[in-house]
Design a protein around this motif. Structure first.
Motif, mmCIF file in Angstrom:
data_model
loop_
_atom_site.group_PDB
_atom_site.id
_atom_site.type_symbol
_atom_site.label_atom_id
_atom_site.label_comp_id
_atom_site.label_asym_id
_atom_site.label_seq_id
_atom_site.Cartn_x
_atom_site.Cartn_y
_atom_site.Cartn_z
ATOM 1 N N SER A 56 -17.690 -59.591 17.461
ATOM 2 C CA SER A 56 -17.532 -59.205 16.060
ATOM 3 C C SER A 56 -18.599 -59.926 15.240
ATOM 4 N N GLY A 57 -18.743 -59.499 13.990
ATOM 5 C CA GLY A 57 -19.652 -60.194 13.089
ATOM 6 C C GLY A 57 -20.962 -59.490 12.819
ATOM 7 N N GLY A 58 -21.198 -58.371 13.485
ATOM 8 C CA GLY A 58 -22.433 -57.659 13.233
ATOM 9 C C GLY A 58 -22.417 -56.975 11.871
ATOM 10 N N GLY A 59 -23.562 -56.428 11.494
ATOM 11 C CA GLY A 59 -23.653 -55.725 10.223
ATOM 12 C C GLY A 59 -25.084 -55.532 9.784
ATOM 13 N N LEU A 60 -25.229 -55.129 8.541
ATOM 14 C CA LEU A 60 -26.547 -54.907 7.942
ATOM 15 C C LEU A 60 -26.906 -56.112 7.078
ATOM 16 N N VAL A 61 -28.099 -56.638 7.276
ATOM 17 C CA VAL A 61 -28.539 -57.801 6.502
ATOM 18 C C VAL A 61 -30.013 -57.637 6.161
ATOM 19 N N GLN A 62 -30.424 -58.215 5.054
ATOM 20 C CA GLN A 62 -31.821 -58.149 4.654
ATOM 21 C C GLN A 62 -32.651 -59.152 5.449
ATOM 22 N N GLY A 117 -20.160 -54.883 22.575
ATOM 23 C CA GLY A 117 -21.346 -54.946 21.730
ATOM 24 C C GLY A 117 -21.018 -54.855 20.248
ATOM 25 N N THR A 118 -21.898 -55.439 19.456
ATOM 26 C CA THR A 118 -21.787 -55.360 18.002
ATOM 27 C C THR A 118 -23.180 -55.102 17.433
ATOM 28 N N GLN A 119 -23.273 -54.184 16.488
ATOM 29 C CA GLN A 119 -24.568 -53.769 15.958
ATOM 30 C C GLN A 119 -25.064 -54.727 14.886
ATOM 31 N N VAL A 120 -26.308 -55.125 15.014
ATOM 32 C CA VAL A 120 -26.980 -55.917 13.981
ATOM 33 C C VAL A 120 -28.187 -55.125 13.502
ATOM 34 N N ALA A 121 -28.264 -54.917 12.202
ATOM 35 C CA ALA A 121 -29.396 -54.199 11.604
ATOM 36 C C ALA A 121 -30.018 -55.079 10.529
ATOM 37 N N VAL A 122 -31.309 -55.303 10.641
ATOM 38 C CA VAL A 122 -32.030 -56.125 9.663
ATOM 39 C C VAL A 122 -33.024 -55.219 8.956
ATOM 40 N N SER A 123 -32.757 -54.977 7.683
ATOM 41 C CA SER A 123 -33.580 -54.027 6.928
ATOM 42 C C SER A 123 -33.445 -54.287 5.440
#
Length: 116
Positions: free
Chosen positions: A7-13, A109-115
């Protein structure tokens, strides 16, 4: 049978931080090795960080100084603290464990997106 739940993934700048968690179904960390892997679209799964039963850690060169792997044996949970995130860190992050018998377990799996 060991179950791992990330857990803990997400979208971050870019430049931001996330902390991933890997909750295990039992008290396993003292008798095996826990890794974090990641897989970006169109790329092979790669090892990011490792923590051994002794507590020693190792990292992929691209994340050294930015990521920290740790565990809380009392909570049966491992963590990946990710700081100074870059777009190239975008991937699905997987928790992986193997024990002294050579049996391997993976989380979903957990998705991490850096954008930006």
């Amino acid at each position: 049978q060991v179950q791992l739940v990330e857990s803990g993934g997400g979208l971050v700048q870019p430049g931001g931080s996330l902390r991933l968690s890997c909750a295990a179904s039992g008290n396993i960390f003292s008798i095996g090795v826990l890794d974090w892997y990641r897989q970006a679209p169109g790329k092979q799964r790669e090892l990011v960080a490792t923590i051994r039963s002794s507590g020693s850690t190792s990292y992929q060169d691209s994340v050294k100084g930015r990521f920290t792997i740790s565990r809380d044996n009392a909570k049966n949970t491992a963590y990946l603290q990710m700081n100074s995130l870059k777009p190239e860190d975008t991937a699905v992050y997987f928790c992986h464990y193997y024990n002294i018998h050579g049996t391997h377990y993976w989380g979903q799996g957990t998705q991490v997106a850096v954008s930006s």
